[in-house]
Write a protein that holds these residues in place. Sequence first.
Motif, PDB file in Angstrom:
ATOM      1  N   GLU A 150      -5.159  10.449 -21.972  1.00  0.00           N
ATOM      2  CA  GLU A 150      -5.140   9.075 -21.485  1.00  0.00           C
ATOM      3  C   GLU A 150      -3.734   8.510 -21.595  1.00  0.00           C
ATOM      4  OE1 GLU A 150      -9.725   7.702 -22.550  1.00  0.00           O
ATOM      5  OE2 GLU A 150      -8.063   7.055 -23.840  1.00  0.00           O
ATOM      6  N   LEU A 151      -3.420   7.597 -20.694  1.00  0.00           N
ATOM      7  CA  LEU A 151      -2.079   7.038 -20.605  1.00  0.00           C
ATOM      8  C   LEU A 151      -2.120   5.522 -20.636  1.00  0.00           C
ATOM      9  CD1 LEU A 151      -0.779   9.106 -17.528  1.00  0.00           C
ATOM     10  CD2 LEU A 151      -0.384   9.654 -19.947  1.00  0.00           C
ATOM     11  N   VAL A 152      -1.076   4.939 -21.203  1.00  0.00           N
ATOM     12  CA  VAL A 152      -0.764   3.535 -20.945  1.00  0.00           C
ATOM     13  C   VAL A 152       0.612   3.536 -20.278  1.00  0.00           C
ATOM     14  CG1 VAL A 152      -2.168   2.574 -22.792  1.00  0.00           C
ATOM     15  CG2 VAL A 152       0.191   3.216 -23.276  1.00  0.00           C
ATOM     16  N   VAL A 153       0.783   2.718 -19.258  1.00  0.00           N
ATOM     17  CA  VAL A 153       2.011   2.754 -18.460  1.00  0.00           C
ATOM     18  C   VAL A 153       2.715   1.412 -18.522  1.00  0.00           C
ATOM     19  CG1 VAL A 153       1.020   4.465 -16.892  1.00  0.00           C
ATOM     20  CG2 VAL A 153       0.881   2.049 -16.303  1.00  0.00           C
ATOM     21  N   GLY A 154       4.040   1.457 -18.443  1.00  0.00           N
ATOM     22  CA  GLY A 154       4.826   0.243 -18.423  1.00  0.00           C
ATOM     23  C   GLY A 154       4.661  -0.505 -17.108  1.00  0.00           C
ATOM     24  N   GLU A 155       4.853  -1.814 -17.162  1.00  0.00           N
ATOM     25  CA  GLU A 155       4.706  -2.630 -15.954  1.00  0.00           C
ATOM     26  C   GLU A 155       5.659  -2.194 -14.852  1.00  0.00           C
ATOM     27  OE1 GLU A 155       3.109  -7.051 -16.927  1.00  0.00           O
ATOM     28  OE2 GLU A 155       5.186  -6.659 -17.501  1.00  0.00           O
ATOM     29  N   SER A 156       6.870  -1.769 -15.207  1.00  0.00           N
ATOM     30  CA  SER A 156       7.831  -1.344 -14.192  1.00  0.00           C
ATOM     31  C   SER A 156       7.366  -0.086 -13.485  1.00  0.00           C
ATOM     32  CB  SER A 156       9.205  -1.114 -14.833  1.00  0.00           C
ATOM     33  OG  SER A 156       9.732  -2.320 -15.356  1.00  0.00           O
ATOM     34  N   VAL A 157       6.749   0.830 -14.222  1.00  0.00           N
ATOM     35  CA  VAL A 157       6.207   2.045 -13.615  1.00  0.00           C
ATOM     36  C   VAL A 157       5.118   1.682 -12.625  1.00  0.00           C
ATOM     37  CG1 VAL A 157       4.946   4.187 -14.046  1.00  0.00           C
ATOM     38  CG2 VAL A 157       6.793   3.503 -15.577  1.00  0.00           C
ATOM     39  N   GLY A 163       0.117   5.405  -7.872  1.00  0.00           N
ATOM     40  CA  GLY A 163      -0.859   6.177  -8.623  1.00  0.00           C
ATOM     41  C   GLY A 163      -1.043   5.778 -10.060  1.00  0.00           C
ATOM     42  N   PHE A 164      -0.488   4.633 -10.483  1.00  0.00           N
ATOM     43  CA  PHE A 164      -0.571   4.250 -11.895  1.00  0.00           C
ATOM     44  C   PHE A 164      -1.308   2.940 -12.102  1.00  0.00           C
ATOM     45  CE2 PHE A 164       3.101   7.118 -11.716  1.00  0.00           C
ATOM     46  CZ  PHE A 164       2.773   7.998 -12.732  1.00  0.00           C
ATOM     47  N   ALA A 165      -2.198   2.607 -11.191  1.00  0.00           N
ATOM     48  CA  ALA A 165      -3.028   1.419 -11.387  1.00  0.00           C
ATOM     49  C   ALA A 165      -4.059   1.701 -12.482  1.00  0.00           C
ATOM     50  CB  ALA A 165      -3.720   1.039 -10.080  1.00  0.00           C
ATOM     51  N   LEU A 166      -4.528   0.643 -13.109  1.00  0.00           N
ATOM     52  CA  LEU A 166      -5.512   0.790 -14.179  1.00  0.00           C
ATOM     53  C   LEU A 166      -6.747   1.516 -13.649  1.00  0.00           C
ATOM     54  CD1 LEU A 166      -5.993  -0.054 -17.148  1.00  0.00           C
ATOM     55  CD2 LEU A 166      -7.200  -2.061 -16.265  1.00  0.00           C
ATOM     56  N   GLY A 167      -7.133   2.593 -14.340  1.00  0.00           N
ATOM     57  CA  GLY A 167      -8.290   3.389 -13.941  1.00  0.00           C
ATOM     58  C   GLY A 167      -7.971   4.569 -13.057  1.00  0.00           C
ATOM     59  N   ILE A 348      14.977   4.669 -14.749  1.00  0.00           N
ATOM     60  CA  ILE A 348      14.912   3.399 -15.466  1.00  0.00           C
ATOM     61  C   ILE A 348      14.832   2.299 -14.418  1.00  0.00           C
ATOM     62  CG2 ILE A 348      16.136   1.779 -16.953  1.00  0.00           C
ATOM     63  CD1 ILE A 348      17.316   4.133 -18.427  1.00  0.00           C
ATOM     64  N   VAL A 349      13.771   1.533 -14.445  1.00  0.00           N
ATOM     65  CA  VAL A 349      13.582   0.437 -13.490  1.00  0.00           C
ATOM     66  C   VAL A 349      14.228  -0.812 -14.071  1.00  0.00           C
ATOM     67  CG1 VAL A 349      11.913  -0.952 -12.228  1.00  0.00           C
ATOM     68  CG2 VAL A 349      11.443   1.474 -12.673  1.00  0.00           C
ATOM     69  N   PHE A 350      15.000  -1.507 -13.264  1.00  0.00           N
ATOM     70  CA  PHE A 350      15.659  -2.728 -13.729  1.00  0.00           C
ATOM     71  C   PHE A 350      15.753  -3.706 -12.568  1.00  0.00           C
ATOM     72  CE2 PHE A 350      18.863  -0.012 -11.939  1.00  0.00           C
ATOM     73  CZ  PHE A 350      19.762  -0.856 -11.294  1.00  0.00           C
ATOM     74  N   ALA A 351      16.145  -4.931 -12.861  1.00  0.00           N
ATOM     75  CA  ALA A 351      16.283  -5.970 -11.843  1.00  0.00           C
ATOM     76  C   ALA A 351      17.744  -6.411 -11.770  1.00  0.00           C
ATOM     77  CB  ALA A 351      15.386  -7.160 -12.152  1.00  0.00           C
ATOM     78  N   PHE A 352      18.266  -6.577 -10.561  1.00  0.00           N
ATOM     79  CA  PHE A 352      19.615  -7.104 -10.381  1.00  0.00           C
ATOM     80  C   PHE A 352      19.702  -8.477 -11.057  1.00  0.00           C
ATOM     81  CE2 PHE A 352      19.747  -3.742  -7.493  1.00  0.00           C
ATOM     82  CZ  PHE A 352      21.001  -3.593  -6.926  1.00  0.00           C
ATOM     83  N   ALA A 353      20.834  -8.756 -11.677  1.00  0.00           N
ATOM     84  CA  ALA A 353      21.024 -10.037 -12.361  1.00  0.00           C
ATOM     85  C   ALA A 353      22.405 -10.594 -12.023  1.00  0.00           C
ATOM     86  CB  ALA A 353      20.879  -9.865 -13.874  1.00  0.00           C
ATOM     87  N   VAL A 354      22.435 -11.654 -11.221  1.00  0.00           N
ATOM     88  CA  VAL A 354      23.692 -12.321 -10.882  1.00  0.00           C
ATOM     89  C   VAL A 354      23.968 -13.351 -11.974  1.00  0.00           C
ATOM     90  CG1 VAL A 354      24.935 -13.693  -9.170  1.00  0.00           C
ATOM     91  CG2 VAL A 354      23.261 -11.996  -8.425  1.00  0.00           C
ATOM     92  N   THR A 355      24.952 -13.082 -12.818  1.00  0.00           N
ATOM     93  CA  THR A 355      25.242 -13.942 -13.962  1.00  0.00           C
ATOM     94  C   THR A 355      26.298 -14.983 -13.607  1.00  0.00           C
ATOM     95  OG1 THR A 355      26.993 -12.488 -14.792  1.00  0.00           O
ATOM     96  CG2 THR A 355      24.736 -12.010 -15.500  1.00  0.00           C
ATOM     97  N   PRO A 356      26.328 -16.111 -14.321  1.00  0.00           N
ATOM     98  CA  PRO A 356      27.377 -17.115 -14.079  1.00  0.00           C
ATOM     99  C   PRO A 356      28.781 -16.559 -14.243  1.00  0.00           C
ATOM    100  CG  PRO A 356      25.610 -18.050 -15.403  1.00  0.00           C
ATOM    101  CD  PRO A 356      25.325 -16.582 -15.294  1.00  0.00           C
ATOM    102  N   ASP A 357      28.984 -15.685 -15.229  1.00  0.00           N
ATOM    103  CA  ASP A 357      30.308 -15.088 -15.431  1.00  0.00           C
ATOM    104  C   ASP A 357      30.739 -14.277 -14.206  1.00  0.00           C
ATOM    105  OD1 ASP A 357      30.523 -16.206 -17.905  1.00  0.00           O
ATOM    106  OD2 ASP A 357      29.961 -14.395 -19.008  1.00  0.00           O
ATOM    107  N   ALA A 358      29.795 -13.552 -13.623  1.00  0.00           N
ATOM    108  CA  ALA A 358      30.109 -12.760 -12.433  1.00  0.00           C
ATOM    109  C   ALA A 358      30.475 -13.660 -11.261  1.00  0.00           C
ATOM    110  CB  ALA A 358      28.931 -11.863 -12.074  1.00  0.00           C
TER     111      ALA A 358
END
Length: 392
Positions: A150-157, A163-167, A348-358
């Motif tokens: 049995e598996l538990v999967v991260g939200e990003s996955v 194929g990784f929906a609950l059930g 590795i799943v990530f989200a783009f982040a436009v920062t104020p410094d950038a």
Amino acid sequence: MLKQTTAVTLLNLRSIPQRWGMSLATVLSIALVVGVLLGFMAMASGFRATVDGAGSDDVAIMLRGGAMAEMNSNISRDEVRLLEVAPGIAESPEGEPLISSELYVVADGIRRASQTPANLALRGLGLHGPEMRPQFDLVEGRMFEPGSAELVVGESVQREFEGFALGDTVRLGNNNWTVVGVFSTGGSVFDSEIWTELGVVQNLYQRGSSVQTVRARLTSPDAIEALREYVENEPRLNLEVLSERAYFARSAGGTTNLIMFLGWPLAIAMAIGALAGAWNAMYASVDARTRELATLRAIGFGGFPAFIAAMVEAIVLAFFGGLVGAVATWILFDGVSASTLGSGFTQIVFAFAVTPDAVVQGVILAMIVGFLGGFVPAMRAARIPLLAVHAD
């Protein structure tokens, strides 16, 4: 001199609409430069935030000495037993050391967007594995049962791969697995992983009793020194001890630097093109007002006000170009989900982040381009001879 400079500068700025085509081209070329740079910076910032968010100062990670990543590490059962009695490790209410022996293998996944294969991390956890992640939250379903596939999967996955929906039943390697839960760790790198029990991974992937890393909850961040001293003085242990935050910072550094290594040269190359565009635009502006500038000289205006006015015009156009590029990048890319290979050759799943410094850096780059592009035309404006007032 101040009155002359102010008057000529306002005259220049008010006449920009008369040269809207060349001015717009300058603004858009600089906006494109800033957009490209901020896009790469948003990618690097998002990746670093995802990886850094996984690290904790009061969790230690131990791996084989000289191993730069988990995939290259190997720790025996005897070494794990020695670590269970190490100082500085917190205990559960039952008096057990809060450690988690862990092993991960590469599993296959299919991206939703492109339908292309990608590597995912299937991690086997010890009993206290979830407790090593302070932000862990089981958002759907339940935890896996010991000894079961049995598996538990991260939200990003679940979000990025099919194929990784609950059930769902998913085939990883030579085995069928059932997804029984979905977890979140606040958007950290762990959200890109699939978890099951350590013993199941060891058995199904024929890894014996060995593991790759051992995580330990510390009594305090300072307790890592006592743990490190114990490991260094125990001849049967050849392990490196790092805080989890330090480990992930080291892991993220190479990928972040690679992203910026690609981004800055591309942005600089495009900035050279934008510089040429700004140069041409300002030359066209000066040429269009040759008689006007010569007339001002004839009635007593100096060359310095013309120079300052041309420079202000160039920098104002560049500023608006930088602003347009920053706003467009924020609208188009901020929060956009992406994935890349991590240090373990898994996604590795990530989200783009436009920062104020950038954004500030992008606008500064735009204004530098405007300054350099306007300098020589401004010098020409300052040196227009009085005879130019009679030119046809």
